[in-house]
Design a protein around this motif. Structure first.
Motif, PDB file in Angstrom:
ATOM      1  N   SER A  91      42.611  34.193 -19.261  1.00 43.27           N
ATOM      2  CA  SER A  91      43.830  33.399 -19.124  1.00 43.27           C
ATOM      3  C   SER A  91      44.935  34.036 -19.946  1.00 43.27           C
ATOM      4  O   SER A  91      44.734  34.379 -21.111  1.00 43.27           O
ATOM      5  CB  SER A  91      43.587  31.958 -19.609  1.00 43.27           C
ATOM      6  N   SER A  92      46.098  34.193 -19.346  1.00 43.08           N
ATOM      7  CA  SER A  92      47.266  34.671 -20.097  1.00 43.08           C
ATOM      8  C   SER A  92      48.069  33.502 -20.648  1.00 43.08           C
ATOM      9  O   SER A  92      49.071  33.690 -21.345  1.00 43.08           O
ATOM     10  CB  SER A  92      48.168  35.517 -19.197  1.00 43.08           C
ATOM     11  N   GLY A  93      47.637  32.289 -20.358  1.00 43.92           N
ATOM     12  CA  GLY A  93      48.333  31.075 -20.777  1.00 43.92           C
ATOM     13  C   GLY A  93      48.168  30.012 -19.716  1.00 43.92           C
ATOM     14  O   GLY A  93      48.095  30.328 -18.533  1.00 43.92           O
ATOM     15  N   SER A  94      48.091  28.768 -20.108  1.00 49.21           N
ATOM     16  CA  SER A  94      47.812  27.678 -19.179  1.00 49.21           C
ATOM     17  C   SER A  94      49.057  26.862 -18.887  1.00 49.21           C
ATOM     18  O   SER A  94      49.854  26.569 -19.782  1.00 49.21           O
ATOM     19  CB  SER A  94      46.723  26.765 -19.752  1.00 49.21           C
ATOM     20  N   ALA A  95      49.195  26.462 -17.616  1.00 51.60           N
ATOM     21  CA  ALA A  95      50.301  25.595 -17.225  1.00 51.60           C
ATOM     22  C   ALA A  95      49.975  24.122 -17.436  1.00 51.60           C
ATOM     23  O   ALA A  95      50.855  23.275 -17.304  1.00 51.60           O
ATOM     24  CB  ALA A  95      50.650  25.826 -15.754  1.00 51.60           C
ATOM     25  N   VAL A  96      48.720  23.821 -17.766  1.00 47.34           N
ATOM     26  CA  VAL A  96      48.323  22.420 -17.914  1.00 47.34           C
ATOM     27  C   VAL A  96      47.749  22.113 -19.298  1.00 47.34           C
ATOM     28  O   VAL A  96      47.277  21.009 -19.547  1.00 47.34           O
ATOM     29  CB  VAL A  96      47.293  22.023 -16.831  1.00 47.34           C
ATOM     30  N   ARG A  97      47.768  23.112 -20.189  1.00 44.27           N
ATOM     31  CA  ARG A  97      47.290  22.899 -21.554  1.00 44.27           C
ATOM     32  C   ARG A  97      48.309  23.470 -22.530  1.00 44.27           C
ATOM     33  O   ARG A  97      48.461  24.692 -22.647  1.00 44.27           O
ATOM     34  CB  ARG A  97      45.931  23.571 -21.766  1.00 44.27           C
ATOM     35  N   LYS A  98      49.013  22.598 -23.262  1.00 44.93           N
ATOM     36  CA  LYS A  98      50.021  23.062 -24.211  1.00 44.93           C
ATOM     37  C   LYS A  98      49.408  23.884 -25.336  1.00 44.93           C
ATOM     38  O   LYS A  98      50.074  24.730 -25.927  1.00 44.93           O
ATOM     39  CB  LYS A  98      50.759  21.860 -24.805  1.00 44.93           C
ATOM     40  N   ASP A  99      48.130  23.617 -25.645  1.00 47.21           N
ATOM     41  CA  ASP A  99      47.484  24.284 -26.769  1.00 47.21           C
ATOM     42  C   ASP A  99      46.789  25.581 -26.374  1.00 47.21           C
ATOM     43  O   ASP A  99      46.033  26.140 -27.153  1.00 47.21           O
ATOM     44  CB  ASP A  99      46.473  23.350 -27.422  1.00 47.21           C
ATOM     45  N   SER A 101      48.453  28.543 -24.857  1.00 44.64           N
ATOM     46  CA  SER A 101      49.582  29.328 -24.348  1.00 44.64           C
ATOM     47  C   SER A 101      49.455  30.814 -24.632  1.00 44.64           C
ATOM     48  O   SER A 101      50.300  31.600 -24.220  1.00 44.64           O
ATOM     49  CB  SER A 101      50.888  28.806 -24.949  1.00 44.64           C
ATOM     50  N   THR A 102      48.383  31.213 -25.344  1.00 42.37           N
ATOM     51  CA  THR A 102      48.185  32.620 -25.687  1.00 42.37           C
ATOM     52  C   THR A 102      47.043  33.191 -24.848  1.00 42.37           C
ATOM     53  O   THR A 102      46.239  32.444 -24.292  1.00 42.37           O
ATOM     54  CB  THR A 102      47.851  32.765 -27.172  1.00 42.37           C
ATOM     55  N   PRO A 103      46.934  34.525 -24.760  1.00 34.26           N
ATOM     56  CA  PRO A 103      45.820  35.104 -24.004  1.00 34.26           C
ATOM     57  C   PRO A 103      44.467  34.731 -24.598  1.00 34.26           C
ATOM     58  O   PRO A 103      44.319  34.596 -25.814  1.00 34.26           O
ATOM     59  CB  PRO A 103      46.081  36.616 -24.113  1.00 34.26           C
ATOM     60  N   GLY A 104      43.510  34.544 -23.744  1.00 30.56           N
ATOM     61  CA  GLY A 104      42.161  34.202 -24.166  1.00 30.56           C
ATOM     62  C   GLY A 104      41.276  34.026 -22.958  1.00 30.56           C
ATOM     63  O   GLY A 104      41.576  34.559 -21.879  1.00 30.56           O
ATOM     64  N   THR A 105      40.212  33.294 -23.113  1.00 32.07           N
ATOM     65  CA  THR A 105      39.285  33.073 -22.006  1.00 32.07           C
ATOM     66  C   THR A 105      38.847  31.615 -21.973  1.00 32.07           C
ATOM     67  O   THR A 105      38.852  30.923 -22.998  1.00 32.07           O
ATOM     68  CB  THR A 105      38.032  33.970 -22.131  1.00 32.07           C
ATOM     69  N   TRP A 106      38.472  31.169 -20.776  1.00 27.28           N
ATOM     70  CA  TRP A 106      37.890  29.852 -20.574  1.00 27.28           C
ATOM     71  C   TRP A 106      36.385  30.020 -20.436  1.00 27.28           C
ATOM     72  O   TRP A 106      35.917  30.878 -19.682  1.00 27.28           O
ATOM     73  CB  TRP A 106      38.452  29.182 -19.323  1.00 27.28           C
ATOM     74  N   ALA A 107      35.636  29.206 -21.150  1.00 30.01           N
ATOM     75  CA  ALA A 107      34.179  29.310 -21.161  1.00 30.01           C
ATOM     76  C   ALA A 107      33.584  28.456 -20.043  1.00 30.01           C
ATOM     77  O   ALA A 107      33.685  27.227 -20.065  1.00 30.01           O
ATOM     78  CB  ALA A 107      33.631  28.855 -22.509  1.00 30.01           C
ATOM     79  N   VAL A 126      38.825  29.815 -25.472  1.00 29.68           N
ATOM     80  CA  VAL A 126      38.377  30.672 -26.566  1.00 29.68           C
ATOM     81  C   VAL A 126      39.473  31.688 -26.837  1.00 29.68           C
ATOM     82  O   VAL A 126      39.776  32.526 -25.974  1.00 29.68           O
ATOM     83  CB  VAL A 126      37.056  31.400 -26.215  1.00 29.68           C
ATOM     84  N   GLU A 127      40.120  31.597 -27.990  1.00 30.07           N
ATOM     85  CA  GLU A 127      41.165  32.566 -28.329  1.00 30.07           C
ATOM     86  C   GLU A 127      40.509  33.907 -28.596  1.00 30.07           C
ATOM     87  O   GLU A 127      39.790  34.079 -29.575  1.00 30.07           O
ATOM     88  CB  GLU A 127      41.947  32.084 -29.543  1.00 30.07           C
ATOM     89  N   ASN A 128      40.762  34.854 -27.705  1.00 31.33           N
ATOM     90  CA  ASN A 128      40.034  36.123 -27.758  1.00 31.33           C
ATOM     91  C   ASN A 128      40.840  37.173 -27.003  1.00 31.33           C
ATOM     92  O   ASN A 128      40.563  37.480 -25.846  1.00 31.33           O
ATOM     93  CB  ASN A 128      38.645  35.942 -27.132  1.00 31.33           C
ATOM     94  N   THR A 129      41.861  37.695 -27.639  1.00 29.62           N
ATOM     95  CA  THR A 129      42.768  38.614 -26.952  1.00 29.62           C
ATOM     96  C   THR A 129      42.089  39.900 -26.505  1.00 29.62           C
ATOM     97  O   THR A 129      42.531  40.542 -25.557  1.00 29.62           O
ATOM     98  CB  THR A 129      43.958  38.968 -27.870  1.00 29.62           C
TER      99      THR A 129
END
Length: 254
Positions: A91-99, A101-107, A126-129
């Motif tokens: 994910s480069s950032g979510s349109a439905v989750r304010k928290d 907004s940074t690159p990471g992954t969805w588990a 998971v914040e994991n650039t």
């Protein structure tokens, strides 16, 4: 001869102007229609997200669920995370989750319902650039305890990859689109529900993966686009009128 040629030129340019104007007007109307549909969608999603969670529908009702009618509905149920390989979705950032907004992954993890059916859970962010698999393994391993867990989340449906969507990285178990059915097939999760669950709670003790409530923020630029198209239509007509006037003045000159 010259008069006939001029009339043909004016008629041809008039036809082109009318076609271009009609195209711009049609695009403006289309944007207004999209705006109306977007507002209906926002209203529906806002209502669903604010509603109290309901029991997860039984498996015999799953084929009747549709994105238009059921996406983002809040549900609660009990399931046990299965001891199977997890997957991560970039994910480069979510349109439905304010928290998120940074690159990471969805588990993404498979979970088994009391009746034996498999439901895929998006357990959180998971914040994991760097998409380090070790970071992701540590984040999800603590979830697989063999103990049933009470879960609350939102019904979501698989996304279709676009032309530019990168191919998955099987070594890292990393995908770039939320297609839980394709992920399940690749990782041997077996037959799963046609939807997945975007987890709202519970939140792990250390906050990772990070589930949470959804808040829809859909872009609504359609009115501006419509005004732009209608303005272009008017500009084309004005330009044609100026051109015709100039030709007439030129013809009237001695």
């Amino acid at each position: 001869m010259n008069g006939t040629s001029r009339k043909a030129g004016v008629a041809g340019f008039m036809l082109f102007t009318l076609l271009l104007t009609a195209a711009f007007v049609a695009l403006g109307i289309w944007q207004l229609q999209r705006r109306s549909a977007k507002h209906e969608l926002i209203a529906a999603l806002t209502e669903r997200l604010a509603a109290a969670p309901i029991a997860l529908p039984p498996s015999e009702q799953w084929p009747a669920l549709t994105p238009a009618r059921d996406e983002f509905r809040r549900v609660s149920f009990t399931a046990t995370y299965a001891p199977l390989p997890d997957a991560m979705v970039y994910s480069s950032g979510s349109a439905v989750r304010k928290d998120a907004s940074t690159p990471g992954t969805w588990a993404f993890l498979p979970a088994r319902l009391p009746g034996g059916e498999i439901v895929v859970i998006d357990a959180g962010f998971v914040e994991n650039t760097m998409q380090d698999r070790g970071v992701e393994d540590r984040a999800v391993q603590k979830l697989v305890t063999g103990t049933p867990v009470a879960l609350t989340g939102y019904l979501r449906f698989p996304e279709a990859p676009g032309w530019l969507t990168p191919a998955e990285n099987r070594d890292k178990r990393l995908w770039f689109v939320r297609d839980h059915l394709a992920i399940a097939g690749a990782l041997g999760w077996g037959t799963t529900a046609p939807f997945y669950i975007d987890l709202e709670q519970p939140v792990p003790a250390n906050g990772t993966p990070r589930p949470g409530p959804l808040d829809v923020h859909l872009k609504d630029d359609h009115l501006q686009y419509a005004i732009t198209w209608f303005t272009l239509a008017g500009a084309v007509l004005v330009a044609f009128a100026v051109w015709v006037r100039g030709r007439r003045q030129g013809s009237a000159s001695p």
